[in-house]
Design a protein around this motif. Structure first.
Motif, short mmCIF file in Angstrom:
data_model
loop_
_atom_site.label_atom_id
_atom_site.label_comp_id
_atom_site.label_asym_id
_atom_site.label_seq_id
_atom_site.Cartn_x
_atom_site.Cartn_y
_atom_site.Cartn_z
N GLY A 14 -6.31 -7.91 2.74
CA GLY A 14 -6.84 -8.57 4.10
C GLY A 14 -6.59 -9.88 3.18
N THR B 35 -5.65 -5.72 -4.90
CA THR B 35 -6.58 -5.00 -4.42
C THR B 35 -7.19 -3.22 -4.85
N THR C 188 -11.48 -13.62 7.61
CA THR C 188 -10.68 -12.82 7.88
C THR C 188 -9.27 -12.60 8.62
N ASP D 217 -12.12 -5.40 5.45
CA ASP D 217 -12.40 -7.00 5.37
C ASP D 217 -12.99 -7.28 5.93
#
Lengths: 439, 402
Positions: B13, B116, B329, B342
């Motif tokens: 995201g 992430t 987002t 996100d």
């Protein structure tokens, strides 16, 4: 000044942490969960894997509901817990390795539990020591049985938990715990016995394998509901599932007879005299079933007819059932029998619907909900469907549910309650409970 | 057994595109397309590299920690916090004119543009969706830049992208009440490029345009390891898998204005082509009736990021910087997954540069990201909830001008 820095630093550190909190559950309007009573049959008792056992009871949907009700003022919830896990009266089923008489190798199948017999003494009445009971789920009970005096004589589960097992009617027993709230899920056995016996109910009076009379059903249902409502209790009604959509009926496919070209030819030769009335092909074929209504007394099964899960697998594999010999009628639901089941189910569900409307109570359409299992239900990433064993929702008897399956039911009830009373009771975490256990 | 292994919802995201490739740029809201501060322009605008007078060497590291809380909805009493973990994206750049006053500049960038991770408790309610996911990437970018004249310069870099992925989740197949588990691990590789144009319109106004291509990260041979009840082990073999992840293209445009001798302002816009991330496919080498290839829809949408930044020179040695950005987002409603819950990011940044002498710059930055609480569901898994994420991200860096 220094203090101010420290405070600022603390505020900064705190601001790095999320601070949202769950909504506080609310009870809603005009409803009191302090004494919840669940009225029903085996599905309500927590019956699973072809028997009743303690962990099944502990994971019954009423027990799950009572746990959620505690967040909004629910009280103690007593169940007639059995002493052990073996199963009462007979052993529960577990998944194990089984090699049939004509199997070349063992495979995964439901087999009787072989653990310690820890349910001794389960026949003794425990009302005085552990009652009165909030879970009034009585395995085997039909709707029309609720008005039979002395029902405790007829049913060992009832005898075990009733306040006066020798004289009372079930309809009297369900209010002993003084319900302020109830769930009512009865009626399945008024058609299930007929279905699971392949529509071959005994002709003797009182036999439980007949489909109940609609008027009797109506009167008995009214009697139970009226008694529960007498002191103003609120509640939820659940209608009954179409038993022809459960794994007990759907696991063995009608067109599940696989034949080689040679075997098909041999069988065609054997049935040659019938001028093609019986005909086999290479590949998938319809099994041969017993049917007294045709001149030959047997025929191919058709789509929309069902071979029951109770059919002995060894007889199909070793004794030529379904090919050389017709599968006996008690293991088969013919089209005619299916129609009777569907007609009765619709009639009973219509009664339940009208009663819910009359009393202004919420009704959960379990019939529709369990049908959605056919296409599949997902909860928090775990998938469920109506397949036997792999589907995760139905237990090893193909009729009753797994704890996760019962949790799905509990959530349907909770949603109906939240909707009806504007309450915000949390849903059950389905995946907290056990599904099918594999070896 | 059908598709018991619901496709792992691996997602990137706004948070996955890190935008942390330079301390000065980050401290000014992530602007940097127009102003070539130092060697980190190799990432932000390769065209700016030949605007540097001397060879620069740059390194920096961030200490990013994100905390996410999940709350059950629509009703409920359950909440869960992601496990605290600090990530350290780093950057290294070296580059400048091949010799003094040359029009040609060369450089190399090593940076971590995407990454992430989130780890939940193994027994949390979303365990069949995700327990742990870690994604890292390191991009290597050799770069050349050419200055036509005092106004215009261009640059281009070739990107060699490497990465790795690790995913762990529970499988709803139980033995003795214990869930099964799936672990997927793999290394990824991909290629791309990064080009840019830098314009010095006047002494006080600069413009920049850059284009970073999409990168198809290919996991050619990852490994999937399943822990399932022994009676089902034949259905879940240890197997290799393939997967592609299409990282988005990014188009950036920026302007930098020197308002006074001491105050400078910048504004940037980034168009991020997230729609490249349409679905995530896992192709298992060994398929069984229970282990089928999975295709999980992601349907990311393209986004436009807006950034603003300011710098102010105090005395001769200190510069302070401030900035803010709005990074919407790419995750649509219905696709909100606990592997990357996100939401729009509103980032605020601040930092300093300390120059003890003409050659050395010591830089510090602090980023704080607000994400509004987002309520939604991952329809595929029927998993819904409210999520709140808070990100705090300090970093330090050094630049040396030879």
């Amino acid at each position: 000044m220094k203090k101010l820095y420290i405070l600022g630093l603390m505020a900064f550190v705190a601001s790095c942490k999320p601070n949202i909190e769950p909504e506080k559950p609310t009870k809603g309007d005009g409803v009191d969960f302090s004494s919840y009573v669940a009225v029903g049959n085996s599905l309500t008792a927590g019956y699973a894997d072809n028997s009743l056992y303690r962990s099944g009871q502990e994971n019954s949907y009423p027990s799950m509901l009572a746990e959620q009700f505690k967040t909004v003022g629910g009280g103690v919830f007593r169940q007639p817990l059995l002493p052990g896990e073996y199963g009462y009266p007979s052993a529960k089923l577990v998944l194990g390795s089984r090699q049939g008489l004509c199997d070349t190798a063992a495979s995964l199948a439901p087999i009787p539990y072989t653990g310690a017999l820890d349910t001794v003494g389960s026949s003794i009445n425990i009302f005085n020591t552990a009652g009165p009971f909030n879970n009034m789920g009585i395995p085997g009970i039909r709707c029309i049985d609720f008005v039979i005096p002395g029902y405790g004589f007829l049913n060992p589960y009832a005898r075990r938990m009733f306040a006066s097992p020798t004289g009372s009617r079930p309809v009297d027993e369900v209010v002993v715990a003084k319900p302020t709230f109830f769930t009512l899920w009865i009626g399945s056995n008024d058609v299930l016995g007929y279905a699971t016996s392949g529509g071959e109910g005994p002709t003797a009076p009182g036999g439980t394998n007949k489909i109940s009379d609609v008027d009797q059903f109506n009167a008995a249902y009214d009697s139970v509901l009226s008694n529960l409502r007498r002191k103003g209790a609120q509640g939820v009604l659940l209608n009954i599932p179409d038993v022809t959509s459960i794994p007990f009926c759907t696991t063995i496919p009608a067109k599940g007879l696989m034949l080689s070209k040679n075997d098909a030819n041999l069988l065609n030769n054997a049935y040659n005299s019938l001028n093609g009335f019986i005909r086999f092909n290479e590949g998938a074929n319809y099994f041969i079933i017993e049917d007294s209504s045709v001149p030959t007394k047997f025929r191919h099964i058709q789509e929309g007819e069902y071979i029951l899960l109770s059919t002995p697998q060894d007889s199909i594999k070793c004794k030529g059932w379904g090919t050389k010999k017709p599968i006996p009628g008690k293991y088969v639901l013919t089209g005619n029998e299916v129609t009777k089941i569907k007609t009765a189910t619709a009639a009973f569900n219509n009664i339940i619907y009208l009663m819910a409307r009359r009393e202004s109570l919420a009704m959960v359409d379990m019939n529709s909900y369990l049908k959605t299992l056919q296409t599949g239900i997902t909860f928090n990433g775990a998938g469920f469907n109506a397949n036997f064993v792999s589907g995760g929702a139905f237990s090893l008897d193909g009729v009753h549910l797994t704890p996760r399956g019962y949790a799905l039911v509990a959530n349907q009830i909770l949603m109906a309650i939240n909707n009806k009373y504007k309450s915000t009771i949390p849903l059950v975490d389905v995946n907290k409970y056990k599904g099918i256990q594999f070896p | 057994m059908g598709s018991l292994l619901l496709s792992t919802a691996m997602a990137y995201g706004a948070a996955f595109q890190l935008n942390l490739q330079g301390v000065r740029q980050l401290a000014q809201g992530g602007t940097g397309t127009a102003v070539p501060w130092d060697a980190s322009t190799i990432f932000y605008n390769p065209g700016g590299l030949s605007a540097l007078k001397n060879v620069n060497a740059y390194c920096s590291v961030q200490f990013l920690s994100a905390n996410t809380r999940y709350v059950e909805t629509p009703t409920g009493s359950y909440s869960a916090d992601s496990k605290a973990k600090t990530y350290t994206p780093f950057n290294f750049y070296v580059g400048g004119p091949v010799r003094y006053k040359s029009k040609l500049s060369l450089g190399l960038g090593v940076y971590t543009p995407f990454g992430t991770g989130i780890k939940w408790d193994d027994n949390w309610r979303g365990r069949y969706v995700i327990q742990d996911i870690q994604l890292q990437s390191v991009f290597f970018q050799p770069t050349a830049s050419y200055r036509f004249n005092d106004v215009i310069s261009v640059g281009a870099g070739f990107v060699i992208a490497t990465g790795n992925v690790k995913i762990q989740k529970a499988i709803p197949l139980q033995s003795g009440g214990q869930d099964g588990m799936a672990e997927l691990k793999g290394n990824a590789m991909g290629y791309g490029y990064n080009i840019g144009v830098h314009l010095r319109a006047s002494d006080n106004i600069q413009f920049g345009i850059s284009y970073r291509s999409g990168v198809k990260m290919k996991v050619k041979r990852g490994y999937a390891n399943f822990t399932v009840p022994s009676s089902l082990s034949g259905s879940f073999p240890y197997t290799a898998f393939k997967s592609d992840i299409n990282l988005p293209q990014v188009v950036s445009a920026g302007i930098g204005v020197k308002v006074t001798e001491r105050l400078g302002l910048q504004a940037d816009a980034n168009f991020v082509g997230w729609s490249s991330y349409d679905s995530l496919i896992f192709d298992y080498e060994t398929n069984t009736a229970s282990l089928t290839d999975t295709r999980s829809p992601r349907r990311y949408k393209n986004t436009l990021i807006v950034r603003l930044g300011a710098n102010y020179l105090i005395g001769q040695k200190w510069t302070v910087m401030l900035g803010a950005a709005y990074d919407p987002t790419p995750v649509r409603d219905g696709y909100l997954s606990p592997d990357l819950p996100d939401n729009d990011h509103i980032m605020t940044t601040g930092g300093f540069v300390f120059k003890p002498n003409k050659k050395l710059a010591i830089m510090g930055v602090l980023e704080y990201v607000f994400t509004p609480v987002r309520e939604g569901s991952l329809n595929e898994a029927q998993f819904s909830g409210r999520y709140q994420t808070k990100i705090i991200n300090p970093g330090i860096g050094l630049n040396y001008e030879f």
